[in-house]
Motif scaffolding. Structure first.
Motif, PDB file in Angstrom:
ATOM      1  N   ARG A 156     -77.300  24.865   6.462  1.00  0.00           N
ATOM      2  CA  ARG A 156     -76.151  23.964   6.530  1.00  0.00           C
ATOM      3  C   ARG A 156     -75.124  24.385   7.581  1.00  0.00           C
ATOM      4  NH1 ARG A 156     -77.930  19.342   4.587  1.00  0.00           N
ATOM      5  NH2 ARG A 156     -78.878  19.568   2.530  1.00  0.00           N
ATOM      6  N   GLU A 157     -74.500  25.533   7.388  1.00  0.00           N
ATOM      7  CA  GLU A 157     -73.337  25.877   8.207  1.00  0.00           C
ATOM      8  C   GLU A 157     -73.631  26.775   9.398  1.00  0.00           C
ATOM      9  OE1 GLU A 157     -72.120  24.791   4.108  1.00  0.00           O
ATOM     10  OE2 GLU A 157     -73.509  26.290   4.898  1.00  0.00           O
ATOM     11  N   ARG A 174     -82.759  20.455  10.932  1.00  0.00           N
ATOM     12  CA  ARG A 174     -81.596  19.630  11.252  1.00  0.00           C
ATOM     13  C   ARG A 174     -81.974  18.388  12.048  1.00  0.00           C
ATOM     14  NH1 ARG A 174     -77.281  24.523  12.629  1.00  0.00           N
ATOM     15  NH2 ARG A 174     -77.080  25.244  10.454  1.00  0.00           N
TER      16      ARG A 174
END
Length: 250
Positions: free
Chosen positions: A100-101, A224
């Protein structure tokens, strides 16, 4: 895959494999790994997605497999639930998760698990013993299968090491006396106990950390792209040509 405490007279480690240490790690728990990535073939392309759609996203035709080589395959996930890994070196983003980050430049945090999956890690607050928070980690097993004697002593070694004055909160230094210093020092202490040579930071990083993080980086990019577009397409590798007779190739 070899580990750090490898028995003498074993084959040398192949770059990209693990250290004290072991075979590729266990499969990650799906609940923490994100969605699985599937690869299937259609339109003479490799198509990656989180599931096999009923129709090809390129030609909109049925993707039902007609040949064994066209059957969908699951892409190995490079991340594991660190709390289900014993006697391992773990790596995760200091903030957030890899999928995610993490942006490739953010700080990373490392730790060592005991035989119950508790993650010992050094911070400005001293040695922490985390029972949660490492559910999406890059894992490097530190023991080869069958090293039961060392495993029996692992928790005691780790706890005794962690309670020494070297790892008090006020000694923490972000650049020179940090979580990596703590983990590598412990690994080297175990190596010394086993009569093995020490690993310096560069050697350990190059042999054991970088091969894993490279795989993780590729997986993050692929994950992603699928999240953004729904699928990702590449050309399959071209056919390999055999060397011509008399070309001198071995």
């Amino acid at each position: 895959m070899e580990g750090i405490c490898w028995p003498r007279n074993e084959e040398k480690e192949v770059p990209g494999n693990a250290p004290l240490l072991a075979q590729e790690g266990k499969a990650m728990q799906r609940s923490e790994a994100g969605k699985p990535i599937i690869k299937f073939n259609h339109c003479q392309k490799y198509i990656y997605s989180f599931s096999v759609p009923p129709c090809c996203p390129l030609c909109r035709q049925d993707v039902g497999s007609r040949k064994l080589e066209e059957a969908p395959v699951s892409i190995p996930n490079p991340f594991t639930n660190g709390h289900q890994e014993e006697c391992s070196f773990l790596l995760r983003p200091t903030q957030g998760t890899f999928l995610r980050e993490y942006d490739g430049r953010s700080d990373l945090h490392v730790g060592i698990t005991n035989t119950n999956g508790v993650v010992y890690n050094y911070t400005g607050h001293g040695v922490q013993r985390d029972r949660a928070g490492w559910e999406q980690s890059v894992t490097i097993p530190l023991l080869q299968p069958g090293m039961f004697g060392l495993m029996d002593q692992w928790d005691k070694y780790l706890e005794d090491f962690s309670t020494t004055g070297a790892w008090l909160p006020h000694r923490y230094g972000e650049d020179h006396h940090n979580c990596y210093s703590y983990a590598l020092k412990f690994i080297n202490c175990v190596l010394a106990t086993e009569g093995e040579g020490w690993l310096d930071r560069d050697e350990f990083t190059e042999k054991f950390v970088i091969p894993r993080t490279r795989k993780a980086s590729k997986y993050i990019m692929l994950y992603r792209m699928i999240e953004e577009h729904g699928f990702y397409v590449i050309d399959p590798p071209g056919p390999q040509t055999s060397p011509r007779p008399g070309s001198g190739s071995c």
